[in-house]
Design a protein around this motif. Structure first.
Motif, PDB file in Angstrom:
ATOM      1  N   ASP A 174       0.816  -1.216   0.000  1.00 12.28           N
ATOM      2  CA  ASP A 174       0.000   0.000   0.000  1.00 12.28           C
ATOM      3  C   ASP A 174       0.854   1.274   0.000  1.00 12.28           C
ATOM      4  N   SER A 175       2.128   1.159  -0.387  1.00 11.36           N
ATOM      5  CA  SER A 175       3.053   2.291  -0.503  1.00 11.36           C
ATOM      6  C   SER A 175       3.328   2.996   0.826  1.00 11.36           C
ATOM      7  N   THR A 176       3.004   2.401   1.967  1.00 13.04           N
ATOM      8  CA  THR A 176       3.378   3.004   3.243  1.00 13.04           C
ATOM      9  C   THR A 176       4.663   2.332   3.729  1.00 13.04           C
ATOM     10  N   ALA A 177       5.300   2.945   4.735  1.00 12.93           N
ATOM     11  CA  ALA A 177       6.547   2.380   5.266  1.00 12.93           C
ATOM     12  C   ALA A 177       6.288   0.970   5.786  1.00 12.93           C
ATOM     13  N   TYR A 178       5.165   0.799   6.468  1.00 15.35           N
ATOM     14  CA  TYR A 178       4.828  -0.502   7.035  1.00 15.35           C
ATOM     15  C   TYR A 178       4.573  -1.537   5.943  1.00 15.35           C
ATOM     16  N   GLY A 179       3.679  -1.195   5.018  1.00 12.74           N
ATOM     17  CA  GLY A 179       3.274  -2.155   3.989  1.00 12.74           C
ATOM     18  C   GLY A 179       4.416  -2.518   3.056  1.00 12.74           C
ATOM     19  N   GLU A 180       5.166  -1.491   2.644  1.00 11.03           N
ATOM     20  CA  GLU A 180       6.255  -1.719   1.711  1.00 11.03           C
ATOM     21  C   GLU A 180       7.349  -2.550   2.367  1.00 11.03           C
ATOM     22  N   GLY A 181       7.659  -2.214   3.626  1.00 14.96           N
ATOM     23  CA  GLY A 181       8.706  -2.942   4.341  1.00 14.96           C
ATOM     24  C   GLY A 181       8.354  -4.411   4.491  1.00 14.96           C
TER      25      GLY A 181
ATOM     26  N   LYS B  97       8.809 -18.049  -7.524  1.00 16.94           N
ATOM     27  CA  LYS B  97       8.823 -16.929  -8.465  1.00 16.94           C
ATOM     28  C   LYS B  97       7.910 -15.813  -7.934  1.00 16.94           C
ATOM     29  N   VAL B  98       8.472 -14.616  -7.826  1.00  9.79           N
ATOM     30  CA  VAL B  98       7.690 -13.481  -7.332  1.00  9.79           C
ATOM     31  C   VAL B  98       7.445 -12.522  -8.486  1.00  9.79           C
ATOM     32  N   LEU B  99       6.196 -12.169  -8.711  1.00 11.25           N
ATOM     33  CA  LEU B  99       5.841 -11.267  -9.809  1.00 11.25           C
ATOM     34  C   LEU B  99       6.284  -9.838  -9.500  1.00 11.25           C
ATOM     35  N   ALA B 100       6.285  -8.994 -10.533  1.00  9.29           N
ATOM     36  CA  ALA B 100       6.630  -7.587 -10.344  1.00  9.29           C
ATOM     37  C   ALA B 100       5.701  -6.996  -9.291  1.00  9.29           C
ATOM     38  N   ARG B 101       6.257  -6.175  -8.380  1.00  5.56           N
ATOM     39  CA  ARG B 101       5.482  -5.621  -7.287  1.00  5.56           C
ATOM     40  C   ARG B 101       4.355  -4.738  -7.803  1.00  5.56           C
ATOM     41  N   GLU B 102       3.168  -4.954  -7.289  1.00  9.32           N
ATOM     42  CA  GLU B 102       2.042  -4.078  -7.592  1.00  9.32           C
ATOM     43  C   GLU B 102       1.794  -3.192  -6.384  1.00  9.32           C
ATOM     44  N   LYS B 103       1.318  -1.991  -6.651  1.00  6.84           N
ATOM     45  CA  LYS B 103       1.149  -1.044  -5.560  1.00  6.84           C
ATOM     46  C   LYS B 103      -0.209  -0.371  -5.590  1.00  6.84           C
ATOM     47  N   GLY B 104      -0.715  -0.079  -4.417  1.00  8.75           N
ATOM     48  CA  GLY B 104      -1.865   0.803  -4.309  1.00  8.75           C
ATOM     49  C   GLY B 104      -1.459   1.879  -3.321  1.00  8.75           C
ATOM     50  N   THR B 105      -2.433   2.525  -2.690  1.00  7.89           N
ATOM     51  CA  THR B 105      -2.116   3.448  -1.617  1.00  7.89           C
ATOM     52  C   THR B 105      -2.902   3.003  -0.392  1.00  7.89           C
TER      53      THR B 105
END
Lengths: 328, 412
Positions: free
Chosen positions: B194-201, B216-224
């Protein structure tokens, strides 16, 4: 290919909701050249009222569809009342003021409504009771849910009904006359204040329906949900040509699809590892990770506003043209 | 005029005397009855004050009270055990403060505890309150042990007197990822944040662990953290056919994510961190939330030692809610270190606390150089009938089914 169709379906659902909200902006603008920035909050109020009603009736044993319809039935009068009160208290006294003044009161009304909703419904994210049994249907490899089908069909119905109202009824004729020239319309015996109030009420009623749709589709409601939705619907109205009723419908659908496709494909096309040969640093980084996405799908909201800027730069009157030209 | 001024001054003086009078009266009164009861031979008793802090008012007051109960129980048992320190019988008194889960109030009451000259502190409950308060305890040189603050930053400040007996947030990522890899054996995993420090970490750690296990890990998808429409992201993911999806974020965004995924016909297993490890997920996503996996630092209270659970139930006539076993252990650690050092002087017993090896209600406790618990447990939960239920415990890289873990704790 099925991914593409799926994104189109996603975009169409989103676009249908934008279109209905955009109608509220465009109708008001067409008549009094006011951008009613509080319109998004009316959508929110609609969702909140529907939430309260649906939540109260969820355990009552009524069929789910009836519960949602009762919820909508309660949300519409409340929103119409809010829309009417807004016009009567915040905009009518400023009818002859410079155009900037009502714009500022619109922002004020928006803040007031948002904070009122916060006091009534708390700051928490409210979870809509999941009463509707979601069914999936397959279309060419893509799925569509019964809720999505209902949203799209309702939107089409509303658009047809609104077009009939504007072009086929006495009220619609009065609205168009007021839009063209309020003074002359007044001289012809049209009660301008009533027409304008009716426009606000219709827009607010549509907003209530949109609020219920958004609430049941995503399953959540919060007091801040109206602002971003309102801004996007405003963008849709500008995209189609503000003041132009068919334009708002087209703008909404186009915007929804642009957003869904944009968010769905931006990550793939801005993955720098596709061109990893151009620099050693990039090659190395991609060897480690495999993906180096410049803009991810979190840029979804950016698309709407990028579209707004493009329209304002290249075609300020929108896709189908502004209706302001009608005014002498 | 002059008279009025005089009257005001007089009034203020009287008030001031009255107030200080009250303050002085209260202090000696509180410990008196207990002191009299437990130490028949007077004079040579060592009075040791232990502080406990947590939100005792506000929306999470029940958790604060639970934390306090753990400490109350530990102190009561210590007094009953008639511990002698430096040849004299020791008597422990508890000073309990309310930080209202507010960082500003937290630092104020921390200073109050320091002024009261407590020998050690158990608390606070929230990471956001514990971190600023820890600086005050550090300045005063008073050891502090938290039983519930999981933010890694707390022990990254280089304070040698700040400890935690619960796991860290950043131990969660590897734990949930290795559990996912071991039990679901996915070939392809999509990771969203979710693009926060917590979620991204959290998402970064999960992706790293999965890759190291050959998934296999897919390309990271992001929201907010405000995203409600995940359909575009999920549609893209669906095209890649992942077996599992991990989301680093809170329940407010995770709920809609999961609901929309099921609406798109994605059948992958969904995994989350503690931000979305709540029953609220069921409220937000309905039936779609069933079967989700998620992780939380520490162990659920029902997994604490039998002796503790029975004592708690006997004393408070209720079961511990969340972190009481940890605060109970924290208080016992302070007491144990004092016993080993034969002193309640923070300067003297702190080295013993750093090197402690203690078996408590939550298992074996040792601290690493930062003050974090070595081999802290992370519990994996699964959503069953609308409730998150513990299914396994991950400890030092090993996954133990929850039933077995319960048995091992019951035996200890």
């Amino acid at each position: 290919m099925d991914t593409f169709i799926q994104q189109l379906i996603n975009g169409l659902t989103l676009g249908a909701v934008y279109a209905i909200v955009a109608l509220g902006y465009t109708m008001v603008y067409g008549i009094i050249q006011l951008i009613n920035f509080a319109h998004g909050e009316v959508v929110m109020i609609g969702a909140m009222v529907a939430f309260t009603v649906i939540n109260a009736l969820a355990g009552s044993g009524l069929p789910p569809l009836a519960v949602v319809l009762i919820g909508t039935g309660c949300a519409i009068p409340v929103c119409v009342l809010v829309g009417y009160a807004m016009e009567r208290l915040a905009y009518r006294p400023l009818r002859r003021a410079p155009r900037l003044a009502p714009l500022i009161t619109a922002i004020g009304v928006s803040i007031i409504l948002q904070n009122l909703a916060m006091l009534v419904w708390s700051r928490n994210i409210l979870a809509f009771p999941q009463i509707i049994d979601i069914k999936l249907y397959n279309i060419a490899g893509a799925t569509i849910t019964n809720v999505q089908i209902v949203i799209i069909l309702t939107c089409i119905l509303i658009m047809v009904a609104l077009a009939a109202l504007v072009y086929r009824t006495r009220l619609g004729t009065a609205m168009r006359a007021t839009a063209q020239n309020p003074q002359v319309a007044g001289l012809m015996g049209i009660d301008i204040n009533r027409v304008i109030a009716a426009t606000f009420a219709i827009g607010a009623g549509l907003a209530a329906v949109a609020g219920v749709m958004v609430g049941t589709y995503y399953g959540i409601a919060q007091y801040t949900m109206g602002s971003i939705l309102g801004l996007k619907a405003f963008t849709a109205a500008v995209l189609g040509g503000i003041g132009n009723v068919p334009g708002a419908m087209l703008g909404g659908v186009v915007l929804g699809i642009v957003e869904a496709l944009g968010a769905g494909y931006i990550g793939t096309y801005t993955d720098l590892c596709k061109i990893s040969g151009i620099s050693d640093w990039l090659t190395q980084r991609c060897a480690n990770d495999g993906h180096f996405v410049l803009f991810g799908s979190n840029y979804q909201d950016v698309f709407a506003f990028a579209v707004l800027i493009m329209v304002l730069v290249f075609r300020p009157s929108g896709l189908l043209g502004e209706r302001v030209g009608d005014r002498a | 005029m002059q008279r009025a001024k005089f009257a005001v001054t007089l009034f203020a003086t009287v008030m001031a005397i009255g107030l200080t009078g009250c303050g002085e009266e209260k202090k000696p009164e509180a410990p008196k009855p207990e002191a009299a009861a437990s130490t028949p031979p007077p004079a040579a008793t060592v009075e040791i004050k232990i502080g406990t802090v947590g939100p005792l008012t506000g929306s999470i007051a029940h958790l604060g009270k639970d934390n306090e109960n753990g400490v109350v129980l530990a102190i009561e048992q210590a007094n009953a055990a008639k511990i002698t320190i430096d040849g004299k019988p020791a008597h422990f008194t508890l000073i309990s403060e309310d930080d209202q889960a507010d960082p500003k109030v937290g630092t104020t009451v921390a200073q109050k505890l320091v002024d009261d000259k407590v020998a050690g502190v158990v608390g606070h409950l929230n990471s956001g309150v514990t971190i600023p308060a820890s600086a005050i305890y550090h300045q005063a040189g008073i050891p502090m042990i938290t039983g519930s603050a999981t933010n890694p930053q707390l022990t990254e400040q280089g304070f040698d007197n700040i400890f935690r007996v619960v796991g860290r947030d950043d131990q969660q990522g590897p734990a949930i990822a290795s559990y996912l890899a071991a039990t679901e054996k996915p070939k392809v995993v999509a990771v969203i944040d979710d693009s926060t420090a917590y979620g991204e970490g959290l998402a970064d750690q999960v992706a790293k662990t999965l890759k190291s296990e050959g998934v296999k890990v897919l390309a990271r998808e992001k929201g907010t953290d405000k995203t409600t429409d995940w359909k575009a992201v999920l549609t893209k993911i669906k095209g890649e056919k992942p077996n599992a999806v991990f989301f680093g974020g809170m329940d407010a965004t995770g709920g809609p994510l999961m609901k929309q995924a099921r609406e798109l016909g994605i059948k992958a297993v969904f995994a989350f961190g503690d931000g979305a490890c709540t029953d609220k997920m069921h409220e937000l996503a309905g039936e779609a939330a069933e079967g989700l996996l998620c992780s939380q630092a520490g162990i659920p209270p029902q997994a604490a030692s039998k002796a503790f659970l029975e004592a708690y139930k006997a004393k408070f006539n209720t079961d511990p809610i969340l972190y009481a076993p940890f605060t109970y252990d924290a208080a016992n650690l302070l007491i144990q270190a004092m016993k080993e050092a034969n002193s309640a002087d923070p300067k003297k017993y702190l080295p013993f606390l750093q090197k402690i090896d203690y078996s408590g209600a939550t298992g074996k406790i040792e601290f690493d150089a930062k003050g974090d618990r070595k081999d802290a447990e992370i519990t994996i939960f699964v959503m069953k009938n609308g409730k998150v239920e513990p299914i396994a415990v991950v400890k030092s890289g090993k996954t133990i089914p929850f039933d077995e873990f319960m048995k091992s704790m019951g035996g200890a």
